[in-house]
Structure formats: structure tokens, C-alpha cells
Design a protein around this motif. Structure first.
Motif, PDB file in Angstrom:
ATOM      1  N   HIS A 211       1.275   9.626  -5.567  1.00 60.89           N
ATOM      2  CA  HIS A 211       1.851  10.948  -5.309  1.00 60.89           C
ATOM      3  C   HIS A 211       2.758  11.387  -6.469  1.00 60.89           C
ATOM      4  O   HIS A 211       2.691  12.537  -6.917  1.00 60.89           O
ATOM      5  CB  HIS A 211       2.636  10.922  -3.998  1.00 60.89           C
ATOM      6  CG  HIS A 211       3.352  12.192  -3.708  1.00 60.89           C
ATOM      7  ND1 HIS A 211       2.717  13.363  -3.363  1.00 60.89           N
ATOM      8  CD2 HIS A 211       4.676  12.493  -3.734  1.00 60.89           C
ATOM      9  CE1 HIS A 211       3.607  14.319  -3.191  1.00 60.89           C
ATOM     10  NE2 HIS A 211       4.805  13.815  -3.402  1.00 60.89           N
TER      11      HIS A 211
ATOM     12  N   GLN B 218       0.830  -1.199   0.000  1.00 63.87           N
ATOM     13  CA  GLN B 218       0.000   0.000   0.000  1.00 63.87           C
ATOM     14  C   GLN B 218       0.870   1.257   0.000  1.00 63.87           C
ATOM     15  O   GLN B 218       0.541   2.251  -0.652  1.00 63.87           O
ATOM     16  CB  GLN B 218      -0.927   0.005   1.215  1.00 63.87           C
ATOM     17  CG  GLN B 218      -1.864   1.199   1.226  1.00 63.87           C
ATOM     18  CD  GLN B 218      -2.793   1.184   2.429  1.00 63.87           C
ATOM     19  OE1 GLN B 218      -2.814   0.233   3.192  1.00 63.87           O
ATOM     20  NE2 GLN B 218      -3.551   2.254   2.574  1.00 63.87           N
ATOM     21  N   HIS B 219       1.993   1.179   0.713  1.00 65.83           N
ATOM     22  CA  HIS B 219       2.912   2.316   0.743  1.00 65.83           C
ATOM     23  C   HIS B 219       3.449   2.634  -0.656  1.00 65.83           C
ATOM     24  O   HIS B 219       3.537   3.802  -1.045  1.00 65.83           O
ATOM     25  CB  HIS B 219       4.062   2.028   1.715  1.00 65.83           C
ATOM     26  CG  HIS B 219       5.062   3.128   1.801  1.00 65.83           C
ATOM     27  ND1 HIS B 219       4.771   4.349   2.362  1.00 65.83           N
ATOM     28  CD2 HIS B 219       6.349   3.193   1.380  1.00 65.83           C
ATOM     29  CE1 HIS B 219       5.839   5.127   2.279  1.00 65.83           C
ATOM     30  NE2 HIS B 219       6.815   4.442   1.694  1.00 65.83           N
ATOM     31  N   LEU B 220       3.780   1.618  -1.418  1.00 58.01           N
ATOM     32  CA  LEU B 220       4.271   1.821  -2.778  1.00 58.01           C
ATOM     33  C   LEU B 220       3.186   2.417  -3.677  1.00 58.01           C
ATOM     34  O   LEU B 220       3.461   3.299  -4.494  1.00 58.01           O
ATOM     35  CB  LEU B 220       4.777   0.500  -3.369  1.00 58.01           C
ATOM     36  CG  LEU B 220       6.070  -0.043  -2.767  1.00 58.01           C
ATOM     37  CD1 LEU B 220       6.389  -1.404  -3.374  1.00 58.01           C
ATOM     38  CD2 LEU B 220       7.214   0.919  -2.981  1.00 58.01           C
ATOM     39  N   GLU B 221       1.960   1.957  -3.516  1.00 60.14           N
ATOM     40  CA  GLU B 221       0.859   2.503  -4.302  1.00 60.14           C
ATOM     41  C   GLU B 221       0.635   3.976  -3.979  1.00 60.14           C
ATOM     42  O   GLU B 221       0.352   4.781  -4.871  1.00 60.14           O
ATOM     43  CB  GLU B 221      -0.418   1.687  -4.051  1.00 60.14           C
ATOM     44  CG  GLU B 221      -0.372   0.310  -4.654  1.00 60.14           C
ATOM     45  CD  GLU B 221      -1.580  -0.526  -4.282  1.00 60.14           C
ATOM     46  OE1 GLU B 221      -2.376  -0.099  -3.409  1.00 60.14           O
ATOM     47  OE2 GLU B 221      -1.740  -1.612  -4.857  1.00 60.14           O
ATOM     48  N   GLU B 222       0.766   4.353  -2.701  1.00 56.03           N
ATOM     49  CA  GLU B 222       0.624   5.755  -2.295  1.00 56.03           C
ATOM     50  C   GLU B 222       1.742   6.602  -2.901  1.00 56.03           C
ATOM     51  O   GLU B 222       1.497   7.715  -3.378  1.00 56.03           O
ATOM     52  CB  GLU B 222       0.639   5.874  -0.771  1.00 56.03           C
ATOM     53  CG  GLU B 222      -0.602   5.327  -0.104  1.00 56.03           C
ATOM     54  CD  GLU B 222      -0.495   5.321   1.419  1.00 56.03           C
ATOM     55  OE1 GLU B 222       0.537   5.774   1.955  1.00 56.03           O
ATOM     56  OE2 GLU B 222      -1.444   4.842   2.063  1.00 56.03           O
ATOM     57  N   GLN B 223       2.931   6.082  -2.875  1.00 56.66           N
ATOM     58  CA  GLN B 223       4.064   6.812  -3.463  1.00 56.66           C
ATOM     59  C   GLN B 223       3.859   6.997  -4.968  1.00 56.66           C
ATOM     60  O   GLN B 223       4.121   8.075  -5.505  1.00 56.66           O
ATOM     61  CB  GLN B 223       5.380   6.078  -3.202  1.00 56.66           C
ATOM     62  CG  GLN B 223       5.927   6.299  -1.825  1.00 56.66           C
ATOM     63  CD  GLN B 223       7.299   5.646  -1.669  1.00 56.66           C
ATOM     64  OE1 GLN B 223       7.563   4.565  -2.207  1.00 56.66           O
ATOM     65  NE2 GLN B 223       8.170   6.305  -0.912  1.00 56.66           N
TER      66      GLN B 223
END
Length: 64
Positions: free
Chosen positions: A10, A2-7
């Protein structure tokens, strides 16, 4: 994950914003280039007419 998808989201938003800025700058550059060209043509026409003289200081204009 999920962190990679948010990055990525962005980064995509940032790229889109930068693309809009670059497009706006190109529009401004195009507009300024047209104005410079117009001014250069106007000055060239003035030089051909011979009326492009500049009065310096207390110098009298030619019609005196």
C-alpha cells in the motif's frame, strides 16, 4: 507477516501515486514559468516601442 507485506504494498502504491502527482505539478510549473517569461518579454518589447499605454476611464486615446 502478511499484514506487513500488505502495508508495504500500500505504501509503495501511495508513493508511486504521489510521485506522479509531483511530476505533473512540476510540468505545470515549468509550462507556467515559460508563459510568464514570454509575457514579460512581450511587455518589455511593448515598453520599448512606447505603445504600452493604457486608456483610463473616458480619457481619449492619443490618436484622437
Amino acid at each position: 507477516m502478511q499484514h506487513l507485506e500488505e502495508q508495504i504494498a500500500h505504501l509503495i502504491r501511495t508513493v508511486d501515486e504521489l510521485s506522479a502527482v509531483v511530476a505533473g505539478q512540476q510540468d505545470e510549473i515549468d509550462r507556467l514559468e515559460r508563459r510568464v517569461q514570454m509575457l514579460m518579454q512581450r511587455e518589455a518589447a511593448r515598453d520599448q516601442e512606447g505603445s504600452g499605454g493604457v486608456v483610463f476611464g473616458d480619457e481619449r486615446p492619443p490618436h484622437y
